[in-house]
Structure formats: C-alpha cells, structure tokens
Design an enzyme around this catalytic site. Structure first.
Site, PDB file in Angstrom:
ATOM      1  N   CYS A 111       0.836  -1.191   0.000  1.00 41.99           N
ATOM      2  CA  CYS A 111       0.000   0.000   0.000  1.00 41.99           C
ATOM      3  C   CYS A 111       0.879   1.252   0.000  1.00 41.99           C
ATOM      4  CB  CYS A 111      -0.890  -0.004   1.253  1.00 41.99           C
ATOM      5  SG  CYS A 111      -2.097   1.329   1.296  1.00 41.99           S
ATOM      6  N   HIS A 154      -9.351  -4.059  -1.798  1.00 40.06           N
ATOM      7  CA  HIS A 154      -8.308  -3.242  -1.150  1.00 40.06           C
ATOM      8  C   HIS A 154      -8.723  -1.766  -1.186  1.00 40.06           C
ATOM      9  CE1 HIS A 154      -3.841  -2.250  -0.426  1.00 40.06           C
ATOM     10  NE2 HIS A 154      -4.341  -1.094  -0.790  1.00 40.06           N
ATOM     11  N   GLU A 155      -9.263  -1.339  -2.324  1.00 40.15           N
ATOM     12  CA  GLU A 155      -9.675   0.076  -2.471  1.00 40.15           C
ATOM     13  C   GLU A 155     -10.924   0.396  -1.659  1.00 40.15           C
ATOM     14  OE1 GLU A 155      -6.374   0.276  -4.267  1.00 40.15           O
ATOM     15  OE2 GLU A 155      -7.540   2.017  -3.647  1.00 40.15           O
ATOM     16  N   HIS A 158     -10.080   0.879   1.836  1.00 43.23           N
ATOM     17  CA  HIS A 158      -9.544   2.220   2.112  1.00 43.23           C
ATOM     18  C   HIS A 158     -10.683   3.192   2.396  1.00 43.23           C
ATOM     19  CE1 HIS A 158      -5.226   2.350   1.680  1.00 43.23           C
ATOM     20  NE2 HIS A 158      -5.236   1.786   0.481  1.00 43.23           N
TER      21      HIS A 158
END
Ligand code: 5LI
Ligand code: NI
Length: 184
Positions: A111, A154-155, A158
């Site tokens: 990341c 993963h996004e 976030h």
C-alpha cells in the site's frame, strides 16, 4: 500532477475515517481529482515516468490516500502483457455480493500509504459483485473474481478506513483458511 509527497501515510487519521458519499453532479474540483488519481496510476505504471518522479507503482488509489475523504477510488489493472484489463473510477462503491470462498495473493499486498513491508496473506472474497457510480453518476454493477476482486476490495477497504494488514491473521500471518485460494 500527484506525486509521492501527496500520498498520506499510516498514522494520519484520514486513512481511518469512513469517507463521505460523493454527490452528483460532480464539482469541477472532484472531476479534476478523479483525473489526477488515474493519471497518478498511469504514471506509476510507466517505468520511465515512475523512475523520473520516484513513484511507487500502484494498481489502485483511494481519495483518502491523497487526503480527500470522499468515497472514490481509481483502479488501473494491467495484465502480464501490460494490456489494461480494468480502468475504472469507482464512485460510492459497495460490495453487494461476495463468495464464501476466499483468495489471497501469494506475495501479500502492499500500500502506498504503508512505507514498510507487512508480510502475510490478506484473505478476501474470491468473487464479488460491486455496485458503484461512474463519472456521470450512472449506477454500474460489476462481478469480479481473483486479482481484480482483490484490488477492488483493497480500495473499498480504504474508503471504509481499513488497511490491508488489518486482515492479516495476527497469530499466523500465512494461515490458509479452509478452501482459500492462494494466487501466485
Ligand atoms: O490502495 C492502493 N494502493 O495503496 C496502491 C499500492 N498498492 C497496490 O497497488 C497493490 C499492491 C498489491 C496488492 C494490491 Cl490489492 C494492491 Cl491495491
Ligand atoms: Ni492501498
């Protein structure tokens, strides 16, 4: 253009807040941010530009990684021959269906907001259906599996204040859950 100095690093609270819903029509400022985020990914995947500007490569970027707490992420995924297989701005993305079966990348995840290697499998749903809005505010549903599913999770993590290592098994980082696929 966005550079590494614009990337917010872990420890900054903006990475741990749930981002705000994006409203439509997009302001010029939000449109420009979306363009800048996708341009950053393209530059980061271009060996010459990445070297010139000292960019770490990325296949996704969330707005809160550049300090803007808005629910939008850019995703730019090339295949092994550098053909783009996914180029999307995910606005207000949500996972509306996910498989029981999990998958994790064999080499773990990285990341831009985490300046260290954190080894371990990051268990994620192998198949997901996401619903998001595009730049025109149209709702799109997309079913993804494997690597594309991993990147989008993963996004979306976030945008909900999560970082990839939150999902690594603390007792045994390389624990393989039942039926979990390891993607090399
Ligand atoms: O949030 C986006 N970034 O931090 C950009 C840098 N990381 C990556 O490109 C990356 C690397 C490995 C696995 C995944 Cl799933 C991703 Cl997303
Ligand atoms: Ni990230």
């Amino acid at each position: 253009m966005l550079l590494m100095k614009d990337i917010v690093r872990e420890g900054n609270d903006v990475l741990r807040k749930v981002t705000d819903e994006v409203t439509f029509p997009l302001s010029d400022e939000t449109k420009k941010l979306a363009e800048d985020m996708m341009t950053f990914l393209k530059n980061s995947q271009n060996p010459e530009l990445a070297k010139k500007h000292q960019l770490r490569p990325g296949v996704g970027l969330a707005a809160n990684q550049v300090g803007v707490s808005k629910a939008m992420s850019a995703v730019l995924i090339p295949d092994a021959d550098d053909n783009i297989i996914m180029e999307e701005m995910l606005i207000n993305p949500k996972v509306i269906r996910q498989s029981v079966r999990k998958v994790a990348l064999g080499e773990g995840e990285g990341c831009l907001s985490v300046d260290r290697n954190v080894p371990g499998y990051v268990p994620r749903a192998n198949k997901i259906t996401i619903r998001y809005q595009n730049m025109d505010g149209e709702f799109i549903e997309k079913t993804l599996k494997g690597y594309e599913a991993i990147v989008c999770q993963h996004e979306i993590d976030h945008l909900n204040g999560h970082l990839f290592y939150d999902r690594i098994n603390q007792e045994n980082p390389f624990f393989v859950e039942t039926n979990m696929l390891i993607l090399e």
